[in-house]
Design an enzyme around this catalytic site. Structure first.
Site, mmCIF file in Angstrom:
data_model
loop_
_atom_site.group_PDB
_atom_site.id
_atom_site.type_symbol
_atom_site.label_atom_id
_atom_site.label_comp_id
_atom_site.label_asym_id
_atom_site.label_seq_id
_atom_site.Cartn_x
_atom_site.Cartn_y
_atom_site.Cartn_z
ATOM 1 N N HIS A 1 1.760 4.113 -2.791
ATOM 2 C CA HIS A 1 1.620 5.480 -3.061
ATOM 3 C C HIS A 1 2.972 6.141 -3.664
ATOM 4 O O HIS A 1 3.077 7.099 -4.091
ATOM 5 C CB HIS A 1 1.563 6.034 -1.369
ATOM 6 C CG HIS A 1 0.380 5.855 -0.980
ATOM 7 N ND1 HIS A 1 -0.875 6.163 -1.638
ATOM 8 C CD2 HIS A 1 -0.193 5.630 0.218
ATOM 9 C CE1 HIS A 1 -2.012 5.984 -0.981
ATOM 10 N NE2 HIS A 1 -1.637 5.555 0.213
ATOM 11 N N HIS B 1 0.710 -1.134 -0.170
ATOM 12 C CA HIS B 1 0.061 -0.045 -0.033
ATOM 13 C C HIS B 1 0.910 1.161 -0.173
ATOM 14 O O HIS B 1 0.641 2.222 -0.798
ATOM 15 C CB HIS B 1 -0.707 -0.104 1.284
ATOM 16 C CG HIS B 1 -1.734 0.957 1.231
ATOM 17 N ND1 HIS B 1 -3.292 0.995 1.188
ATOM 18 C CD2 HIS B 1 -1.611 2.385 1.820
ATOM 19 C CE1 HIS B 1 -3.850 2.313 1.352
ATOM 20 N NE2 HIS B 1 -2.952 3.025 1.728
#
Length: 259
Positions: free
Chosen positions: A162, A158
């Site tokens: 980003h 995750h």
């Protein structure tokens, strides 16, 4: 031997079995990325947007990748140099490495150990919570993965997504077609985590199975849903333990991978 090969060799010498626990009892995957991140980031002083993104006032939000925050591709691969803090134990480092190698399996992203000539690189360290910048920044770019809180494969994926330039699924530009945001159930002061962003969705569908999608109860003030699927209000989501097919497709489209 190439840096990528050395990276794989290091893993083969130090890897732990899938699903095994580290010395602090944490498994390789979490059950809810949004809950893990929210719990780890509760009360920290680092200024964050959308729950786990460090704002950079010199850039716009996604799609900053159209204006210079993509990692450079040379030949077939996008090589992203990394440093992993020595404060992690071998087992903790392995959780990070194993998560990074999942990108090698299905995309053209290749994480390599940072050398002195690499100006831009990711620096993984045990900071105050789980957070990252959006897209490539200049010089050493921190990615905070706190011990005893953030060291799960899906959480690492995750935060790395980003860093590669991707936003949360529930704030993408077309989200109102697929989900409703129940503002009355959001914790006071957390409303900004649900602000819609002008994302480049790369022709991929909205994905409830994305590792970038928060759960339907994210930042709830009363145990009631904050996000519901328009097509099926009882649908549960936000529990991905690995990148989805669409997460992978987006990486490959953005970076023009030929897989």
């Amino acid at each position: 031997m190439t840096p990528a090969f050395l990276f794989l060799l290091f893993l083969s010498l130090t890897a732990i079995p899938p699903g095994a626990t580290d010395e602090d009892g944490e498994t390789d995957v979490s059950s809810d990325v949004s809950e893990v991140i929210a719990r780890a980031n509760e009360g920290i002083s680092t200024r964050l947007e959308h729950g786990d993104i460090v704002p950079n006032r010199n850039r716009n939000a996604d799609p900053c990748t159209a204006r210079g925050c993509k990692w450079r591709k040379r030949g077939r691969y996008v090589r992203v140099p990394v440093i992993i803090s020595s404060s992690y134990t071998r087992e903790e480092r392995n959780i990070i490495i194993r998560a990074l190698l999942t990108f090698h399996q299905s995309t053209c992203i290749r994480f390599v150990w940072r050398r002195r000539w690499h100006r831009n690189y990711l620096y993984f360290f045990s900071g105050t919570g789980c957070w990252s910048y959006l897209g490539r920044q200049s010089r050493g770019q921190p990615v905070s993965l706190r011990k005893n809180g953030c060291l799960y494969r899906d959480t690492v994926q995750h935060e790395v997504l980003h860093a590669l330039g991707f936003h949360h699924e529930q704030v993408r530009s077309d989200r109102d077609t697929y989900v409703s945001i129940l503002t009355q159930n959001i914790q006071p002061g957390k409303e900004s985590n649900f602000v819609k962003v002008g994302t480049n969705n790369l022709g991929t569908p909205y994905d409830f199975n994305s590792v970038m999608h928060y759960s339907k109860y994210a930042f709830s003030r009363n145990g009631q849903p904050t996000i519901i699927a328009r097509s099926n209000p009882s649908l549960n989501f936000g529990y991905a333990t690995d990148m989805s097919v669409n997460d992978i497709a987006r990486v490959n489209k953005l970076y023009q991978c030929r897989i």
